[in-house]
Write a protein that holds these residues in place. Structure first.
Motif, PDB file in Angstrom:
ATOM      1  N   ARG A 150      81.245 -47.722  10.143  1.00 55.28           N
ATOM      2  CA  ARG A 150      81.157 -46.430   9.446  1.00 55.28           C
ATOM      3  C   ARG A 150      81.317 -46.618   7.934  1.00 55.28           C
ATOM      4  O   ARG A 150      80.695 -45.917   7.137  1.00 55.28           O
ATOM      5  CB  ARG A 150      82.211 -45.466   9.984  1.00 55.28           C
ATOM      6  N   LEU A 151      82.162 -47.584   7.562  1.00 54.18           N
ATOM      7  CA  LEU A 151      82.298 -47.935   6.140  1.00 54.18           C
ATOM      8  C   LEU A 151      80.945 -48.387   5.594  1.00 54.18           C
ATOM      9  O   LEU A 151      80.537 -47.992   4.491  1.00 54.18           O
ATOM     10  CB  LEU A 151      83.322 -49.072   6.025  1.00 54.18           C
ATOM     11  N   ALA A 152      80.228 -49.177   6.395  1.00 55.35           N
ATOM     12  CA  ALA A 152      78.915 -49.689   5.965  1.00 55.35           C
ATOM     13  C   ALA A 152      77.921 -48.550   5.796  1.00 55.35           C
ATOM     14  O   ALA A 152      77.176 -48.516   4.812  1.00 55.35           O
ATOM     15  CB  ALA A 152      78.393 -50.701   6.988  1.00 55.35           C
ATOM     16  N   GLU A 153      77.909 -47.595   6.733  1.00 54.11           N
ATOM     17  CA  GLU A 153      76.886 -46.554   6.642  1.00 54.11           C
ATOM     18  C   GLU A 153      77.139 -45.598   5.477  1.00 54.11           C
ATOM     19  O   GLU A 153      76.228 -44.904   5.046  1.00 54.11           O
ATOM     20  CB  GLU A 153      76.727 -45.802   7.967  1.00 54.11           C
ATOM     21  N   ILE A 154      78.369 -45.590   4.947  1.00 52.19           N
ATOM     22  CA  ILE A 154      78.648 -44.735   3.787  1.00 52.19           C
ATOM     23  C   ILE A 154      78.454 -45.506   2.485  1.00 52.19           C
ATOM     24  O   ILE A 154      77.792 -45.031   1.561  1.00 52.19           O
ATOM     25  CB  ILE A 154      80.103 -44.196   3.856  1.00 52.19           C
ATOM     26  N   LEU A 155      79.015 -46.720   2.398  1.00 50.05           N
ATOM     27  CA  LEU A 155      79.079 -47.415   1.108  1.00 50.05           C
ATOM     28  C   LEU A 155      77.809 -48.182   0.743  1.00 50.05           C
ATOM     29  O   LEU A 155      77.429 -48.251  -0.428  1.00 50.05           O
ATOM     30  CB  LEU A 155      80.269 -48.395   1.114  1.00 50.05           C
ATOM     31  N   VAL A 156      77.127 -48.765   1.742  1.00 48.68           N
ATOM     32  CA  VAL A 156      75.966 -49.606   1.424  1.00 48.68           C
ATOM     33  C   VAL A 156      74.829 -48.792   0.789  1.00 48.68           C
ATOM     34  O   VAL A 156      74.256 -49.224  -0.221  1.00 48.68           O
ATOM     35  CB  VAL A 156      75.504 -50.376   2.684  1.00 48.68           C
ATOM     36  N   PRO A 157      74.474 -47.595   1.324  1.00 47.37           N
ATOM     37  CA  PRO A 157      73.421 -46.830   0.643  1.00 47.37           C
ATOM     38  C   PRO A 157      73.796 -46.466  -0.794  1.00 47.37           C
ATOM     39  O   PRO A 157      72.932 -46.426  -1.676  1.00 47.37           O
ATOM     40  CB  PRO A 157      73.283 -45.568   1.500  1.00 47.37           C
ATOM     41  N   LEU A 158      75.093 -46.214  -1.054  1.00 46.01           N
ATOM     42  CA  LEU A 158      75.527 -45.906  -2.427  1.00 46.01           C
ATOM     43  C   LEU A 158      75.251 -47.082  -3.354  1.00 46.01           C
ATOM     44  O   LEU A 158      74.745 -46.913  -4.475  1.00 46.01           O
ATOM     45  CB  LEU A 158      77.029 -45.586  -2.449  1.00 46.01           C
ATOM     46  N   ALA A 159      75.574 -48.294  -2.885  1.00 45.98           N
ATOM     47  CA  ALA A 159      75.377 -49.493  -3.714  1.00 45.98           C
ATOM     48  C   ALA A 159      73.894 -49.726  -3.981  1.00 45.98           C
ATOM     49  O   ALA A 159      73.488 -49.987  -5.116  1.00 45.98           O
ATOM     50  CB  ALA A 159      75.992 -50.704  -3.017  1.00 45.98           C
ATOM     51  N   VAL A 160      73.088 -49.602  -2.921  1.00 40.48           N
ATOM     52  CA  VAL A 160      71.640 -49.820  -3.088  1.00 40.48           C
ATOM     53  C   VAL A 160      71.054 -48.742  -4.003  1.00 40.48           C
ATOM     54  O   VAL A 160      70.227 -49.029  -4.882  1.00 40.48           O
ATOM     55  CB  VAL A 160      70.940 -49.830  -1.707  1.00 40.48           C
ATOM     56  N   GLY A 161      71.504 -47.492  -3.809  1.00 34.39           N
ATOM     57  CA  GLY A 161      71.021 -46.389  -4.662  1.00 34.39           C
ATOM     58  C   GLY A 161      71.350 -46.639  -6.118  1.00 34.39           C
ATOM     59  O   GLY A 161      70.503 -46.442  -7.006  1.00 34.39           O
ATOM     60  N   LEU A 170      71.787 -49.484  -7.568  1.00 34.47           N
ATOM     61  CA  LEU A 170      70.945 -50.593  -8.046  1.00 34.47           C
ATOM     62  C   LEU A 170      69.538 -50.087  -8.381  1.00 34.47           C
ATOM     63  O   LEU A 170      68.971 -50.430  -9.432  1.00 34.47           O
ATOM     64  CB  LEU A 170      70.885 -51.684  -6.971  1.00 34.47           C
ATOM     65  N   VAL A 171      68.987 -49.255  -7.494  1.00 39.25           N
ATOM     66  CA  VAL A 171      67.613 -48.754  -7.699  1.00 39.25           C
ATOM     67  C   VAL A 171      67.558 -47.849  -8.934  1.00 39.25           C
ATOM     68  O   VAL A 171      66.656 -47.968  -9.776  1.00 39.25           O
ATOM     69  CB  VAL A 171      67.124 -48.011  -6.433  1.00 39.25           C
ATOM     70  N   ILE A 172      68.541 -46.960  -9.083  1.00 41.24           N
ATOM     71  CA  ILE A 172      68.540 -46.020 -10.218  1.00 41.24           C
ATOM     72  C   ILE A 172      68.680 -46.793 -11.538  1.00 41.24           C
ATOM     73  O   ILE A 172      67.933 -46.563 -12.495  1.00 41.24           O
ATOM     74  CB  ILE A 172      69.678 -44.982 -10.057  1.00 41.24           C
ATOM     75  N   LEU A 173      69.632 -47.734 -11.573  1.00 45.52           N
ATOM     76  CA  LEU A 173      69.832 -48.495 -12.813  1.00 45.52           C
ATOM     77  C   LEU A 173      68.635 -49.405 -13.087  1.00 45.52           C
ATOM     78  O   LEU A 173      68.257 -49.614 -14.245  1.00 45.52           O
ATOM     79  CB  LEU A 173      71.109 -49.335 -12.715  1.00 45.52           C
ATOM     80  N   GLY A 174      68.014 -49.896 -12.005  1.00 50.28           N
ATOM     81  CA  GLY A 174      66.833 -50.738 -12.184  1.00 50.28           C
ATOM     82  C   GLY A 174      65.696 -49.957 -12.815  1.00 50.28           C
ATOM     83  O   GLY A 174      65.031 -50.434 -13.742  1.00 50.28           O
ATOM     84  N   SER A 175      65.481 -48.748 -12.323  1.00 49.49           N
ATOM     85  CA  SER A 175      64.391 -47.955 -12.879  1.00 49.49           C
ATOM     86  C   SER A 175      64.691 -47.554 -14.324  1.00 49.49           C
ATOM     87  O   SER A 175      63.782 -47.409 -15.140  1.00 49.49           O
ATOM     88  CB  SER A 175      64.126 -46.724 -12.007  1.00 49.49           C
ATOM     89  N   ALA A 176      66.002 -47.404 -14.650  1.00 45.34           N
ATOM     90  CA  ALA A 176      66.351 -47.072 -16.044  1.00 45.34           C
ATOM     91  C   ALA A 176      66.061 -48.238 -16.986  1.00 45.34           C
ATOM     92  O   ALA A 176      65.824 -48.035 -18.176  1.00 45.34           O
ATOM     93  CB  ALA A 176      67.828 -46.692 -16.128  1.00 45.34           C
TER      94      ALA A 176
END
Lengths: 77, 370
Positions: free
Chosen positions: B143-154, B156-162
């Protein structure tokens, strides 16, 4: 040694509910784990030169690495 | 100890993503760039079969011995004596990886956020969350994985696009400038990372929606992790150019120079927060594997008595095995590739071959669960 004794007493206080619930093998494993940790900690504190896992892997694989991986990484260590 | 819960495919994907991508995204780009230069991104994609192999082996083993972890399958196939080397090999693998992961994340925190805090304090604090999660059971880790991993990937993607405006595509050319050798050697490093899916042989038996969906989730997580690693590597090389192979945690150096409208700067701190959260999941998954492997090998019914002392041992190992961050990177460069690959692929393959031989042997009869 007094520190280790105090830590073991705290552990017993903290885990006494679980210790009552766990089986004999689990209780032995719990105390063995803690004793191993204390022994290792004291050895590190006393600068005892214990072999480490990275040293073992280096001894095991370094000759293979030097023979097979011929491309040197382009970094400065 | 059997757990009465079932992994969802989404949880499986997020666990796999954290398991492989948790450190591959922050550590691998500089290693791959050091070997393969402009074509480093290809080195991140080529070794995908190394990650798929343990999953395929598990699928066939689970068909023969359903619902058992790799250690239980080894016991059924090889007998109690034969399962001891398998357990010892898995313990050696997990006991080397757990301190390495913890040290990598502690080095990241020390370098980016807490340079003056003693390393032992950072290491100890970094172990508290995984320890708590593992003590509560694998469901909490999932359950920790399903909450925290999408946040980390998100993040990364947002900062990458910036940071897209800082990308210089010419840094990615010429393609394979030094031939296939450096690319293949970089692939070997990445293969050792992707083959970490071997750990899932201890978690996938808890699937709650069937073997097919469990495998689908794990493969999806692996593909996302490999894709993220490849994109991050290309992004790092495109921004840092020839320096990409010489910096520690290059993705954080890239986001450090990124700014939004010259107003929002030092965005690396946001990425550190998000990625350390994913690091908790990765550490927890490996630590869970270590505890269950030790418990199963010594014959305990519950792994929980081992969690606190083993957490202490992991912290001491992380503190004393490598004198510096550079020494840990050197170990990853030179030794981890053979050590990791031989255990991650060799142990499941040995159990699988044992199951095949037992199935074909005329007098041994069908292998059944213990």
């Amino acid at each position: 040694m007094m520190g280790v004794g105090a830590a073991l007493a705290c552990l017993w206080l903290f885990e006494r509910g679980n210790l009552r619930r766990w089986g004999a093998a689990e209780r032995v494993a719990f105390w063995a784990g803690w004793l191993l940790l204390f022994a290792w900690g004291l050895a590190v504190q006393g600068h005892v030169p214990l072999p480490t896992l990275p040293q073992f892997t280096r001894w095991l694989f370094r000759p293979l690495w030097e023979r097979l991986l011929t491309v040197q990484p382009n970094i400065y260590w | 100890m059997r757990e009465d819960w079932g992994l969802t495919p989404y949880q499986t994907a997020m666990l796999t993503l954290a398991l492989v991508g948790g450190t591959s995204v922050i550590v691998l780009p500089s290693i791959l760039a050091a070997y393969a230069g402009q074509t480093a991104w290809l080195s991140a994609l080529l070794p995908l079969p190394a990650g798929l192999l343990p999953l395929l082996i598990w699928r066939d083993l689970d068909r023969r011995l359903p619902g058992l972890t790799l250690l239980e399958q080894a016991r059924a196939v090889l007998g109690p004596a034969g399962s001891i080397p398998v357990g010892a090999g898995l313990i050696a693998l997990f006991a080397s990886v757990c301190p390495a992961i913890l040290r990598q994340f502690a080095d990241l925190i020390s370098a980016e956020a807490l340079p003056r805090t003693p390393e032992i304090v950072v290491l100890g604090l970094m172990m508290v969350v995984p320890l708590y999660g593992v003590r509560q059971g694998p469901e909490v880790v999932a359950r920790l994985a399903e909450i925290l991993v999408p946040l980390a990937v998100g993040a990364l993607v947002i900062l990458g696009s910036a940071g897209l405006k800082d990308v210089v595509f010419n840094h990615l050319r010429p393609f394979m400038a030094q031939g296939p050798g450096p690319v293949l050697q970089g692939s070997l490093e990445a293969a050792a990372w992707y083959a970490e899916t071997a750990l899932l042989t201890l978690l996938l038996p808890f699937h709650g929606y069937g073997r097919r969906l469990a495998i689908t989730g794990a493969v999806a997580g692996l593909l996302i992790a490999a894709g993220l690693t490849a994109v991050t590597t290309a992004w790092t090389v495109a921004v840092l150019g020839p320096l990409a192979g010489r910096v520690t945690f290059p993705i954080f150096q890239v986001t450090r120079v990124t700014s939004v409208a010259k107003f929002l700067t030092h965005l690396d701190s946001m990425l550190v927060v998000a990625w350390v959260a994913a690091g908790f999941v990765k550490t927890a998954v490996w630590f869970y594997a270590l505890c269950t492997a030790v418990a199963a090998t010594v014959g305990l019914r519950d792994y929980r008595p081992l969690t606190v002392p083993l957490a202490g041992l992991v912290v001491v190992g992380a503190m004393t095995w490598w004198a510096s961050s550079a020494q840990l990177t050197g170990w990853v460069f030179h030794d981890w590739v053979f050590w990791g690959l031989s255990l991650e692929l060799g142990i499941p393959a040995a159990v699988w071959i044992g199951a095949l031989v037992r199935a074909k042997a005329p007098r041994a009869g069908r292998v059944t669960a213990p």
